[in-house]
Design a protein around this motif. Structure first.
Motif, PDB file in Angstrom:
ATOM      1  N   ALA A   1      -2.801  -2.989  -3.093  1.00  0.00           N
ATOM      2  CA  ALA A   1      -3.055  -4.257  -3.770  1.00  0.00           C
ATOM      3  C   ALA A   1      -2.998  -5.338  -2.705  1.00  0.00           C
ATOM      4  O   ALA A   1      -2.012  -5.462  -1.984  1.00  0.00           O
ATOM      5  CB  ALA A   1      -2.004  -4.515  -4.844  1.00  0.00           C
ATOM      6  N   ASP A   2      -4.092  -6.063  -2.592  1.00  0.00           N
ATOM      7  CA  ASP A   2      -4.213  -7.112  -1.584  1.00  0.00           C
ATOM      8  C   ASP A   2      -4.189  -8.442  -2.339  1.00  0.00           C
ATOM      9  O   ASP A   2      -5.146  -8.781  -3.034  1.00  0.00           O
ATOM     10  CB  ASP A   2      -5.536  -6.889  -0.845  1.00  0.00           C
TER      11      ASP A   2
ATOM     12  N   SER B   1      -6.910 -11.222  -6.022  1.00  0.00           N
ATOM     13  CA  SER B   1      -6.172  -9.982  -6.101  1.00  0.00           C
ATOM     14  C   SER B   1      -7.181  -8.845  -6.045  1.00  0.00           C
ATOM     15  O   SER B   1      -8.087  -8.775  -6.871  1.00  0.00           O
ATOM     16  CB  SER B   1      -5.386  -9.978  -7.407  1.00  0.00           C
TER      17      SER B   1
ATOM     18  N   THR C   1     -11.889   0.128  -7.806  1.00  0.00           N
ATOM     19  CA  THR C   1     -11.423  -1.142  -7.258  1.00  0.00           C
ATOM     20  C   THR C   1     -11.483  -2.199  -8.342  1.00  0.00           C
ATOM     21  O   THR C   1     -12.265  -2.090  -9.295  1.00  0.00           O
ATOM     22  CB  THR C   1     -12.279  -1.633  -6.066  1.00  0.00           C
TER      23      THR C   1
ATOM     24  N   ASN D   1      -3.398   3.872  -2.534  1.00  0.00           N
ATOM     25  CA  ASN D   1      -3.480   2.747  -3.451  1.00  0.00           C
ATOM     26  C   ASN D   1      -2.998   1.502  -2.742  1.00  0.00           C
ATOM     27  O   ASN D   1      -1.963   1.523  -2.093  1.00  0.00           O
ATOM     28  CB  ASN D   1      -2.594   3.036  -4.678  1.00  0.00           C
TER      29      ASN D   1
ATOM     30  N   THR E   1      -7.417  -4.723  -5.820  1.00  0.00           N
ATOM     31  CA  THR E   1      -6.699  -3.455  -5.808  1.00  0.00           C
ATOM     32  C   THR E   1      -7.684  -2.313  -5.644  1.00  0.00           C
ATOM     33  O   THR E   1      -8.818  -2.386  -6.108  1.00  0.00           O
ATOM     34  CB  THR E   1      -5.894  -3.230  -7.102  1.00  0.00           C
ATOM     35  N   SER E   2      -7.243  -1.291  -4.965  1.00  0.00           N
ATOM     36  CA  SER E   2      -8.109  -0.157  -4.681  1.00  0.00           C
ATOM     37  C   SER E   2      -7.308   1.123  -4.827  1.00  0.00           C
ATOM     38  O   SER E   2      -6.159   1.196  -4.404  1.00  0.00           O
ATOM     39  CB  SER E   2      -8.632  -0.287  -3.250  1.00  0.00           C
ATOM     40  N   THR E   3      -7.906   2.104  -5.461  1.00  0.00           N
ATOM     41  CA  THR E   3      -7.250   3.399  -5.628  1.00  0.00           C
ATOM     42  C   THR E   3      -8.201   4.515  -5.234  1.00  0.00           C
ATOM     43  O   THR E   3      -9.319   4.573  -5.734  1.00  0.00           O
ATOM     44  CB  THR E   3      -6.811   3.615  -7.089  1.00  0.00           C
TER      45      THR E   3
ATOM     46  N   ARG F   1       0.835  -1.202   0.000  1.00  0.00           N
ATOM     47  CA  ARG F   1       0.000   0.000   0.000  1.00  0.00           C
ATOM     48  C   ARG F   1       0.865   1.246   0.000  1.00  0.00           C
ATOM     49  O   ARG F   1       1.879   1.307   0.699  1.00  0.00           O
ATOM     50  CB  ARG F   1      -0.869  -0.012   1.252  1.00  0.00           C
TER      51      ARG F   1
END
Lengths: 1064, 468
Positions: A512-513, A538, A575, A510, A540-542, A485
């Protein structure tokens, strides 16, 4: 729109070039007026400019000013002082502490610093130090019991487990009610990916923040406080300010903090050890061993059994169990598997930071590393955080700042909940005559494969792999996550004139999990119980946020002070979620998608954007009356295209009554305040148009139904929600009044707030009759209300010489009610199961527990059947209220010279929790209750027959002659009736105990080491509650809007920690 | 440009924004991943509806009547309570929601509407057949159910319930219309069905045979009200091909019996009474239907059992059912015993073959002892024998039909569970119906209450209209 934004941005850059003025160097030391101790972190600003510095750890500062300039000394929790610099080059200042002062400075919305006395609404701050001292991995937990009006519930004690936070209750139904978290002006995600009734203990993403970086935290509660954040903060806001460096002169300090904490399980359900595995058959309780797959512990008394000595019995070398007299004379043994399972978890937390600056540059860089192992063997969580905060004074007018925080977090998660492959589910159902650990406990058993796997690779468990041996779960059901992150921001502050600043801030969050794992193949001999599966996910969130603000500050003579803020905000989120699953592992214990027989994939994107324009005007008169009016207009992408704008106003008034009364020894200060405000909240994305979705089979609930492509054909079906192209924002309106007063020369203070809020047109996916062909429709139909009282009380009852005793109490009472739902809709589930759920029911408390109950007549008496057993009501209803009546956090601090002892008590009164776990362990006969009561015969239930006459028919609780289905805890179905498992979760707990010692300064004459603090911290050391399960501070579904459910949740912990803080 | 001017510009633009009533975000609020309804043709939804219908019959719609009718009994968890008829209103939420109304029936309603609009009568016909099957299942469990006001989206959010009598008329009418639609020529189809049909690969002749056989089934449902057995006979084709819904072993397409065996291991077993009955008749199918564990517990999913296997399809209507319907209709129509016995034998043989019984001698011996009316004189006794055999043959593939047979004839004779008297099933007899799903109480309570009062209650002791 984007062009407009770009335009705004470029203007700020156009303001760079300005001249420098002639200056002289001024130095000095800032001290605490009460204690005489030096005060670090005090900001020293040249009035009328954005130029300033911060005092170092010794309270020293140095700044260049022109003659005649005024220096402003400001620190959160302190009285602000202004001193005009004449010809002197040394200016020493002593500041009054806030508990004795009234001109406390606080951070409010969009980072504005304001005097607290000017606020017409309630806000509350927590110092970074208090958050660190809690020794909590999750920042949210560290806030527990420290702020009035805030209710925090951790989902479990597992490493990295989420905690939910609510400010003044729940206002929304469709949106998450977690407040907006803002770090240095940038909203960050507190998302919890994958929450649900099964699976693993998930994290809420605020866990990524390193508490060691936090300088202060402010809780903004109502719409009047949060108005400038707009709809994103409709559930309140948590404003976090991180530590920053010192500008003005060359200075530097190094701080190193290390802590070690040991965690142990703090509460478990009582399990029986007196009855064996088995069930009634042929009129008597018979033993049935693990090889039969028997699930029940309704067997004979352990004392009536002995081993047969058959060493070939693979589940137990002592052999099978037979009645005393038929075996080898070795009496049967029973174990408490539940107590044996949990191990001691540990947490190492190390933080190193460098803080300092030069004349024009200030910096704070830190490195933090936390490594935690859980009480569930093999579970762990790790967090590595790097932060750099840099500020630069470019010239007299322009200051820029940049922050970057990189975090890597993740670990191996504990399986939990309604998960047949979960930890607690298999553990608590295990019969006492089967030893999961094969003579070993905790880590030792988890590290010894013999305890959970046979040489042929099939699973050793009490019912032959139908539920997993929990040690197998720890080793073979794997769920790892790895989050990367970056949170960063850039800010420009340009002082156009003494009365006018322009601030521009842009920030990014941002992450990424990445997750992977699987469930191993479970076999019992040659029978496959579970073919195994593997997955990768996966997410991802921004978040991108941009603010431009114009700040005006103007005095009209001595009497009238005017400040105003106008601004524009742009906020966008995206996301992307990609899940790949595979079934039927080829090679056991290898969770790779190359090792599966069939694969399935799922992906999902979300996106939204918001523009907001806002204005805020504050007028102060004679430093006594303060009026604040604000308004914000949002444009949300999630509303219908042609109608996506909404406006909401707020106003507040603060009146310092004490200005009118002569100075006296009784009332030191008194202020009344009132505010009113609205805040809008837009719907979730994609609600305005219909879609088809990949085939998602249903219809069973017991099995995983078919889904996705079938027989090689792409399969679609219509989405279950009826869209709404006329959806409107939901509006929450809050009215708040408060009184702040201090007495007896500031030794006692009270801050009282009453508020009343109503959310109208609340957006819900209203469940509709499925005969419409839809599951639900999106509509503005519900109404939710909150009404509450917050009291903050502080007192200094004793102060004798160096000894000081302080008390602070935070009292929270909130009544959260679902006032109405759509017409004809009786109940809407928020989370849980079809049998028992946390739900919305018109006229009932928000999140009321809805489930099965006994039949009652009009007089409320239980109706009993002709056979003597109470009858089940065919219709489900509200059976519990999970909302507490009040919360009270009470802290006592005793300080003497360098030693301080702080005790934080946490009292929760009322609030039900559904102990689904209890119902199930009663059903299986593993709970202590079933051992105590299974012998009860000829029991007459209180109640009436259907004709109204009293029941007189006696029944036996567990008569083997009547068979399994007649047993009291089996006859009402799996887990019994919901009503039977509702318990009051009131508690009193010792939430924190801290003993801190600061080594005397006289020890550090060498000037290299500046100070050493050592501390012992205990967390949750003592808990008193009538709740029969695990610690009732728990929630099955993490941070969702539904709460009060416990179904094989992982237990909570108590901790003992030791820390050292050294500064150099 | 002077600074002040620039600043004014910023302010101006802010106030300009405040004045506007909307802001253009383009297609940001359009789901980028899921298609709009216009993008999805019927050949991508038919399979959803077919698989879902098969799952409805093999999962809840199979196990629950199977427990009531004592093919199965609970051994653990919820199934123990179900065995004692503790079957609360929440039990059928899933079947009603994702299985029937907002599941397969919704798909069928959409395909019927789209097919009429777009000129795809074959899709319409197949969907009408599937709708009839799901509606038949729903009414056999709950009696009155919504239909004529259903599937109208926003136009009717609380559909009224049709009486069961009306539902049976609707079913016949749906099947009649289906036959008409399926009889249209291939040239008349805007979109050919082809392999998007995983049951008959678009073979309309087979669909028409199925529609007729279903008409026969639903006429026979009303035998208490009176049935013209000759009409039933005329609807049953000799060369009926089983409408098999294909399943496999992967989690996303699992045979429902296998799924239950794996996901809810050991919670349900074969009822001891059923197991011992088969054993006492030396039925060679016994080892294909259950296996006893070390303690003699009859497991429905023991090694070698037929139904809980991947790749075993679930028939929408078993071939055996057609044979037994014929046998019963022959008796009811006053036909010859020989014909009825031949039809019954046909049903038993088909079932033996399907399960994989290969011991010809055992089959012959079984048929000789069971497919006979020796010692039976009345039509009732003969029907009892036919239905006893139908009860065995439809194990796993026609559980709901067995329960209908029991309620309309009382055959096979069963002893209710000893602990079966409870608040949900007053009197403790074999249940006559299921309680309406809780979801209807929370979303459509006025119409639900009207339907309940019309039927004299909803508890499990209340006899449905069809069986009164």
């Amino acid at each position: 729109m984007k062009q407009k934004l770009l335009f705004c941005f470029s203007i700020c850059f156009a303001l760079w070039f300005q001249a420098f003025a002639q200056e002289a160097e001024v130095t000095g030391k800032v001290t605490d007026a009460t204690t005489g101790e030096s005060l670090p972190g005090v900001s020293v600003i040249v009035d009328g400019t954005s130029r300033g510095t911060v005092t170092d750890l010794d309270g020293n500062y140095s700044i260049s000013v022109s003659q005649g300039a005024t220096l402003v000394f400001q620190s959160i929790g302190m009285v602000t002082q202004k001193i005009t610099v004449g010809s002197q080059t040394t200016v020493n200042v002593s500041l009054q502490a806030s508990t004795e002062a009234l001109n406390e400075v606080v951070v409010t919305a969009i980072g504005l610093e304001t005097e607290k006395k000017a606020l017409g609404y309630s806000i509350q701050s927590v110092k970074g130090e208090d958050l660190v001292q809690a020794q909590e991995t999750n920042l949210v937990n560290a806030l527990n019991s420290k702020v009035a009006g805030v209710n925090i519930v951790s989902s479990s004690g597992s490493p990295g487990a989420s905690a939910s936070i609510r400010i003044r209750g729940n206002t929304s139904i469709n949106s998450n009610n977690s407040p907006l978290f803002v770090v240095d002006g940038v909203p960050i995600s507190n998302n919890e990916v994958g929450e649900g009734v099964a699976g693993i203990d998930q994290s809420n993403r605020v866990i990524d923040l390193n508490p060691g970086d936090i300088a202060s935290l402010t809780v903004l509660k109502g719409p009047a406080a949060t108005a400038l954040y707009g709809s994103r903060a409709s559930s309140g806001a948590i404003i976090i300010t991180t530590k920053r460096g010192q500008l003005g002169r060359a200075t530097s300090s190094i701080s190193f903090r290390t802590s070690f904490t040991a965690d142990q399980v703090n509460k478990l359900p009582d399990m029986q050890t007196s009855f064996a595995q088995g069930r009634p058959s042929g009129g008597e309780f018979i033993w049935r061993g693990p090889e039969t797959g028997e699930g029940f512990s309704w067997g004979p008394a352990v004392s009536s059994l002995e081993y047969d000595g058959d060493a070939s019995h693979i589940y137990d070398v002592r052999g099978r169990l037979v009645p005393v007299g038929d075996g080898n004379g070795s009496p049967a043994q029973a174990v408490n598997n539940t107590e044996n399972f949990f191990t001691t978890g540990t947490t190492w937390d190390n933080n190193l930071s460098f803080r300092g600056g030069t004349k024009d540059i200030g910096y704070y860089v830190s490195f933090g590393h936390l490594r935690q192992t859980g009480i569930v063997p093999k579970s762990k969580f790790e967090r590595t955080s790097v932060r750099a905060n840099v500020d630069a004074q470019i010239n007299e007018k322009l200051k820029i700042g940049a922050s970057v925080n990189y975090v890597n977090s993740g670990g191996t998660r504990a399986q939990r909940g309604s998960n047949l492959r979960g930890t607690m589910l298999g553990l608590l159902r295990t019969t006492p005559t089967f030893d999961n650990g094969l003579g070993l406990t905790g880590k030792d058993a988890a590290n010894n494969p013999d305890s959970y796997v046979f040489p042929d690779g099939s699973q050793r468990s009490y019912r032959a792999g139908i539920y997993d041996n929990p040690y197998w779960v720890s080793n073979r059901n794997v769920d790892d996550d790895d989050v990367n992150r970056i949170i960063g921001n850039l800010s420009l502050n340009y002082k156009v004139a003494k009365w006018f600043d322009i601030v521009y801030k842009v920030g990014v969050d941002n992450f990424a999990d990445i997750r992977r794992g699987g469930i191993d193949i479970v076999r019992s001999g040659s029978t496959i119980r579970n073919p195994g599966s593997a997955f990768t996910r996966s997410f991802t969130s921004t978040f991108i946020n941009s603010d431009i603000l114009g700040l005006f500050n103007y005095s009209f003579g001595e009497e009238v002070q005017l400040s105003a803020t106008v601004g524009h905000n742009y906020f966008t989120t995206r996301t992307f979620d990609q899940l790949n699953t595979g079934d039927e592992l080829g090679i056991p214990n290898l969770f790779d998608l190359g090792n599966v027989a069939s694969e399935d994939a799922f992906s999902n994107r979300t996106q939204s954007a918001l523009h907001g324009v806002f204005a805020d005007i504050r007028i102060g008169w004679r430093n006594m009356v303060f009026l604040n009016v604000s308004g914000r207009n949002d444009f949300s992408s999630t509303l219908p295209t042609d109608d996506n704008s909404f406006f909401y106003p707020a106003a507040s008034l603060a009146f310092t009554i004490s200005e009118l009364i002569p100075e006296n020894n009784v009332v030191s200060y008194a202020k009344a305040r009132a505010s009113w405000g609205q805040v809008g909240n837009s719907p979730n994305q994609f609600g305005t148009t219909a879609v088809f979705i990949p085939f998602t089979g249903g219809g069973d609930g017991f099995t995983t139904e078919p889904s996705g492509a079938q027989q090689g054909i792409t399969a679609f079906e219509r989405g279950g929600t009826l869209p709404n192209s006329f959806i409107q924002p939901e509006i929450t309106e809050t009215f708040e009044v408060g009184l702040e007063a201090r007495f007896l020369n500031n030794r006692i203070g009270i801050d009282f707030t009453y508020y009343n809020s109503t959310t109208e047109d609340a957006i819900i996916n209203v469940a509709v009759s499925r005969a419409t062909g839809f599951n639900s429709r999106l509509a503005n139909v519900a109404e939710v209300s909150n009404e509450g009282i917050e009291i903050v009380l502080d007192a200094n009852p004793l102060q004798i010489g160096d000894f000081r005793w302080d008390i602070i109490a935070n009292f929270t009472h909130n009544r959260n009610v679902t006032e109405s739902l759509a017409e004809g809709v009786e109940e809407i589930g928020l989370s849980g199961f079809t049998s028992t759920s946390s739900s919305l029911i018109a006229g009932q408390p928000y999140g009321a527990i809805f489930g099965s109950a006994f039949q009652r007549n009009d007089n409320g008496q239980i109706v009993v059947g002709a056979d003597g057993w109470p009858l089940q009501d065919p219709v489900n209803r509200a059976v519990g209220d999970p909302n507490p009546q009040f919360l009270l956090g009470l802290r006592n601090t005793f300080a003497w010279k360098g030693i301080s002892v702080s005790v934080l008590l946490d009292i929760r009164q009322g609030g039900d929790v559904w102990c689904g776990t209890c119902g199930i362990i009663n059903y299986f006969g593993t709970s202590q209750v079933t051992a105590d009561q299974r012998g009860i015969t000829d029991f007459v239930f209180e109640g009436v027959l259907e004709d109204g006459s009293p029941n007189t028919t006696p029944v036996d609780f567990a008569n083997p002659a009547d068979g399994l289905g007649a047993i009291k805890w089996v006859r009402y179905g799996f887990g019994g009736l919901s009503e039977e498992s509702i318990f009051d979760a009131s508690w009193v707990r010792l939430r924190e105990l801290t003993v801190k010692y600061s080594l005397p300064a006289s020890l550090f004459q060498n000037n290299f080491v500046k100070g050493i603090d050592v501390a012992f911290t205990g967390r949750n050391l003592w808990l008193s509650t009538d709740y029969p399960g695990i610690d009732p501070e728990t929630n099955l579904t993490g941070t969702t809007n539904g709460f009060g459910l416990d179904y094989f949740n992982n237990p909570n912990t108590k901790s003992y920690g030791f820390s050292i803080l050294a500064t150099f | 440009m002077k600074l002040k001017n620039k600043f004014s510009l910023v302010l101006l633009s802010l106030f300009f924004l405040m004045g506007t009533s909307s802001c253009d975000f383009g297609s940001l609020n359009i789901d980028p991943d899921n298609p709009s309804p216009e993008q999805v043709p019927s050949n991508l939804t038919l399979v959803s509806s077919q698989i879902q219908t098969g799952y409805n019959l093999g999962a809840m719609g199979g196990r629950m009547p199977g427990i009531i009718l004592q093919h199965f009994e609970g051994f653990d968890a919820q199934q123990v309570a179900y065995t004692s008829y503790v079957i609360p209103d929440i039990t059928f939420d899933n079947l009603w929601n994702g299985g029937l109304f907002a599941g397969a029936m919704k798909d069928n309603a959409i395909m019927i509407e789209q097919g009429v609009e777009n000129g795809n009568p074959h899709f319409v016909g197949i969907s009408q057949v599937l709708m009839a099957i799901n509606l038949g299942l729903a009414t056999s469990f709950f009696g009155d159910v919504p239909y004529s006001e259903a599937f109208q989206s926003i136009d009717n959010l609380t559909p009224a319930y049709d009486s069961q009598e009306t539902i049976y008329v609707t079913i016949q009418s749906l099947l009649d219309q289906a036959i008409v639609n399926l009889s249209t020529s291939d040239d008349a189809q805007a979109l050919p069905v082809g392999n998007s049909d995983v049951i008959y690969s678009g073979d309309t002749a087979e669909w028409i045979k199925l529609a007729n056989a279903l008409k026969a089934r639903y006429l026979m449902h009303l035998s208490v009200k009176g049935v013209d057995a000759n009409v039933v006979l005329s609807l049953l084709a000799e060369d009926f091909v089983e409408p098999n819904v294909p399943f496999g072993s992967a989690a996303n397409n699992r045979n429902p019996w296998l799924a239950f065996s794996q996901d809810r291991t050991n919670t349900m077993i074969v009822a001891e009474s059923f197991a011992s009955t088969l054993e006492s008749r030396t039925d060679p199918r016994a080892s294909f239907l259950f296996g006893r564990d070390v303690d003699g517990v009859p497991l429905f999913d023991a090694a070698g059992t037929y139904w809980p296997q991947g790749n075993v399809p679930i028939p929408l209507m078993a071939g055996e059912e057609v044979s037994f319907l014929r046998a019963e209709a022959i008796i009811r129509a006053g036909g010859s015993d020989a014909d009825a016995i031949a039809a019954m034998t046909d049903g038993i043989t088909k079932n033996m073959t399907k399960l994989g019984v290969s011991d010809e001698a055992a089959i012959t011996a079984y048929i000789a002892s069971r497919a006979t009316f020796d010692g039976l004189t009345t039509a009732d006794e003969k029907i009892e024998r036919i239905l006893e055999e139908k009860y065995v043959a439809l194990y796993g593939q026609g559980e709901a039909e067995n329960w209908v047979d029991y309620r309309r004839t009382g055959f096979p004779v069963l002893t209710p569970d000893a602990n079966g008297d409870n608040g949900l099933n007053p009197g403790g007899q074999i249940p006559q119906r299921f309680i309406y799903p809780a979801v209807e109480r929370s979303t459509n309570v006025v119409n639900l209450d009207a339907a309940i009062s019309r039927q004299g209650g909803e508890l499990m002791n209340v006899t449905l209209w069809a069986f009164q």
